[in-house]
Motif scaffolding. Structure first.
Motif, mmCIF file in Angstrom:
data_model
loop_
_atom_site.group_PDB
_atom_site.id
_atom_site.type_symbol
_atom_site.label_atom_id
_atom_site.label_comp_id
_atom_site.label_asym_id
_atom_site.label_seq_id
_atom_site.Cartn_x
_atom_site.Cartn_y
_atom_site.Cartn_z
ATOM 1 N N ASN B 480 45.942 40.350 33.888
ATOM 2 C CA ASN B 480 44.803 41.254 33.822
ATOM 3 C C ASN B 480 44.687 41.967 35.172
ATOM 4 O O ASN B 480 44.038 41.493 36.082
ATOM 5 C CB ASN B 480 43.542 40.447 33.521
ATOM 6 N N THR B 481 45.352 43.107 35.292
ATOM 7 C CA THR B 481 45.424 43.764 36.595
ATOM 8 C C THR B 481 44.242 44.689 36.837
ATOM 9 O O THR B 481 44.194 45.349 37.864
ATOM 10 C CB THR B 481 46.707 44.590 36.717
ATOM 11 N N GLU B 482 43.300 44.724 35.886
ATOM 12 C CA GLU B 482 42.242 45.726 35.978
ATOM 13 C C GLU B 482 41.492 45.689 37.296
ATOM 14 O O GLU B 482 41.362 46.686 37.974
ATOM 15 C CB GLU B 482 41.240 45.519 34.842
ATOM 16 N N LEU B 483 41.023 44.464 37.650
ATOM 17 C CA LEU B 483 40.168 44.362 38.830
ATOM 18 C C LEU B 483 40.890 44.860 40.075
ATOM 19 O O LEU B 483 40.455 45.814 40.729
ATOM 20 C CB LEU B 483 39.719 42.913 39.030
ATOM 21 N N ASP B 486 42.356 48.728 39.605
ATOM 22 C CA ASP B 486 41.360 49.797 39.566
ATOM 23 C C ASP B 486 40.661 49.951 40.909
ATOM 24 O O ASP B 486 40.437 51.063 41.382
ATOM 25 C CB ASP B 486 40.318 49.521 38.472
#
Lengths: 119, 503
Positions: B480-483, B486
């Motif tokens: 989950n690379t979102e954090l 982004d």
């Protein structure tokens, strides 16, 4: 040329002072002498800031009748902080040297290195 | 509004707690306070980051003096991210610290140890949050001085010489930085970083500005252990107490790299940096650091020294990304900053557990220990795979980004170096795994542990749990690379947009 050197005499002294400090730090194996070099080097920076702040003909920055030009007080305040930092560094350095002397029995860097490599 | 107060509370809270710990002088209270302060800071930094991730900026004026005259705390996405890394690692380290510190530090020094730890934490946070470049220098010295003291507490007497070397080189770096700041002040008459970025392009005396730039970069590079200036790092990290190596390896160099990014992209502009030799120099030094650090890591005979040299290599990747001077490159660097903090902290924690059990982490003495400590070993393997950059772990994300950035710029030599660096990482990681798992267990030569001590038998739960939290987050942030992604992207966009606005 002479005028250029004399006009910037402060800065020439600062450069010489800092180079003396740096050279002492690099060339002396004795840890205390290294600390002395470090202190001289830091003192050079303090002089640099103070020289920058000086305004020709300026007085101390206190509002008083008859004076219109003042030296810049900010670098002097900054240097008060830097002096505190320098004192703390020197104290910590000497404390470490005391501990090194207790642990190794010497404060010559080449001997320390030899003892470290033997282990 | 509340976020504004948070920015100053982050610094004030540890600053208040540190002397209280020193005065109370009880080790259990010291640990409890350290843990609660760091966890509070972690919560506040998450809160703060969520406030700035959309691109807004938090200003806090100290004592109500308006900038550029007063000191201002200025938090944008970039600071927010780095502050979060520092707080997160500090909280994890504090959770891990109790048993490890009890074993490694003499009892009467424990409260002072936590006091110095909090001061170091406070200094690093201050560097992240402040918007005043002289204030940054002061915090740099606060964190450095306390880290010299922390490193010197290591049990091996080599910790003392390592700390002394770090003190001499670190002070030299900080003093260079100070001269640079002085010259920049002479050219512009301001110390506020936002104000400097406006006034530096207008400064007439370009020699002064150039010299200031060179001195600031060299000073910060010494602190960040960028390749030829990395000499203090391996000994300092490998002889410090385990808790200190975990904390410093994951935060100190990262914060220095943040300062470098801040100075290059914010104080000076991208445009200015492009016209200097620095980008090429950073790329070349980054490449050399990757190869040199990895090669030296392969040659080591102790786990912690190997990890320290691997840090030198990993810093090389970050420097390379900065050197590309593109949005993609800088994003890759920032993500790697975040990811490397996670995996290096996890690896040093595993090393700390081995030290807890075997009293040392040289390969000779930890042979086959992985089989006796399967959980620790498994978590270590996850973090080590991440160091190589196996897909599904955080290391892959950042290396992939960096590769893309290099391809975008057609930097073929760097593409090759990134791949070779990963291959070398496989070699040293394999060496570690082989020693720990495939070599036969030898009779443990434990020294310095009282007979009948339970240390040999089991690992403390708090240490193992913290290690697993970090190891699992290595996987979580890899999928989950979102954090991380982004936040890094928005931070980079702000840096580049602010730059475009000035032209």
């Amino acid at each position: 040329m002479i005028e250029y050197i004399l006009g910037h005499i402060n800065y020439w002294i600062i450069i010489v002072l800092m180079m003396i400090g740096l050279y002492t730090m690099m060339s002396r194996p004795n840890l205390i002498k290294k600390m002395v070099g470090l202190s001289v080097f830091q003192t050079g920076v303090i002089l640099l800031y103070i020289s920058m702040a000086k305004v020709t003909g300026g007085t101390a920055p206190i509002v008083a009748e008859g004076f219109t030009t003042y030296s810049n007080p900010l670098p002097q305040v900054l240097m008060l902080t830097a002096i505190v930092v320098g004192v703390a560094t020197t104290a910590l350095g000497f404390a470490l040297i005391v501990r090194i002397k207790e642990a190794y029995g010497t404060i010559e860097e080449d001997e320390l290195e030899m003892m470290d490599n033997e282990e | 509004m509340i976020e504004q107060q948070l920015s100053i509370l982050l610094v004030v809270l540890p600053l208040l707690a540190a002397p209280i710990i020193a005065v109370i002088n009880r080790s259990s209270i010291a640990w409890a306070m350290t843990l609660s302060v760091t966890v509070c800071c972690l919560i506040m930094s998450v809160w703060m980051l969520s406030g700035v991730v959309d691109g807004s900026v938090i200003h806090y004026e100290l004592g109500g003096w308006a900038p550029p005259w007063g000191i201002e705390y200025r938090i944008d996405t970039l600071n927010g991210l780095v502050a979060l890394i520092v707080c997160g690692i500090a909280a994890a380290t504090a959770l891990y610290a109790k048993r490890s510190v009890e074993q490694e530090i003499p009892k009467h020094q424990i409260p002072m140890f936590y006091c110095a730890f909090l001061l170091c934490f406070l200094g690093l946070l201050g560097i992240c949050l402040t918007g005043d470049i002289f204030n940054l220098f002061v915090f740099l010295e606060v964190s450095s001085l306390s880290s010299y003291a922390l490193i010197a507490m290591g049990r091996n007497r080599k910790a003392l010489t390592a700390s002394f070397h770090y003190l001499v080189l670190g002070t030299l770096g900080a003093t260079f930085f100070l001269i640079g700041v002085g010259l920049a002040y002479g050219a512009t008459g301001t110390l506020n970083m936002a104000d400097l970025s406006v006034r530096l392009p207008q400064a007439v005396d370009t020699h002064l500005v150039n010299t200031a730039f060179a001195l600031i970069v060299v000073g910060v590079a010494l602190k960040a252990a960028i390749y030829p200036l990395h000499l203090w790092l391996p000994n300092a990290y490998s002889f410090a107490p385990s808790v200190v190596s975990i904390f410093l390896s994951a935060t100190a160099t990262k914060v220095a790299i943040y300062v470098l990014i801040r100075c290059l992209f914010h104080v000076y502009s991208v445009e200015y940096v492009t016209n200097t030799l620095l980008p090429q120099l950073l790329i070349v030094m980054g490449g050399v650091a990757v190869l040199y650090g990895s090669m030296r890591a392969i040659g080591q005979t102790g786990m912690r020294k190997m990890l320290a040299y691997s840090s030198v290599a990993q810093i090389g990747y970050m420097i390379m990304g900065i050197g590309f001077l593109t949005e993609a490159g800088l994003t890759a660097s920032l993500i790697h900053l975040f990811n490397h903090a996670l995996m290096k902290a996890a690896l040093f924690m595993a090393a700390g557990l081995f030290i807890y059990r075997a009293n040392t982490a040289t390969f000779e003495n930890i042979k086959g220990l992985g089989r006796e400590m399967p959980w620790t070993f498994a978590a270590m393997v996850i973090a080590a795979l991440s160091l190589i950059g196996v897909p599904g772990t955080v290391g892959f994300v950042s290396k992939w980004q960096l590769l893309q950035a290099a391809l975008e710029e057609n930097h073929w030599p760097m593409v090759v170096i990134i791949l070779v660096g990963s291959l070398l990482a496989i070699i040293y990681v394999w060496k570690l795994i082989e020693v720990l798992y495939f070599q036969p267990r030898e009779k443990m030569r434990v020294t310095g542990v009282a007979s009948g001590s339970e240390n040999i038998g089991r690992s403390p739960i708090s240490m193992a749990v913290t290690l697993w939290i970090l190891a699992l987050s290595c996987i979580y942030f890899g999928i989950n690379t979102e954090l991380s992604m982004d936040t890094a992207k928005s931070a980079v966009e702000i840096l580049f947009a602010a730059d475009g606005g000035q032209r």
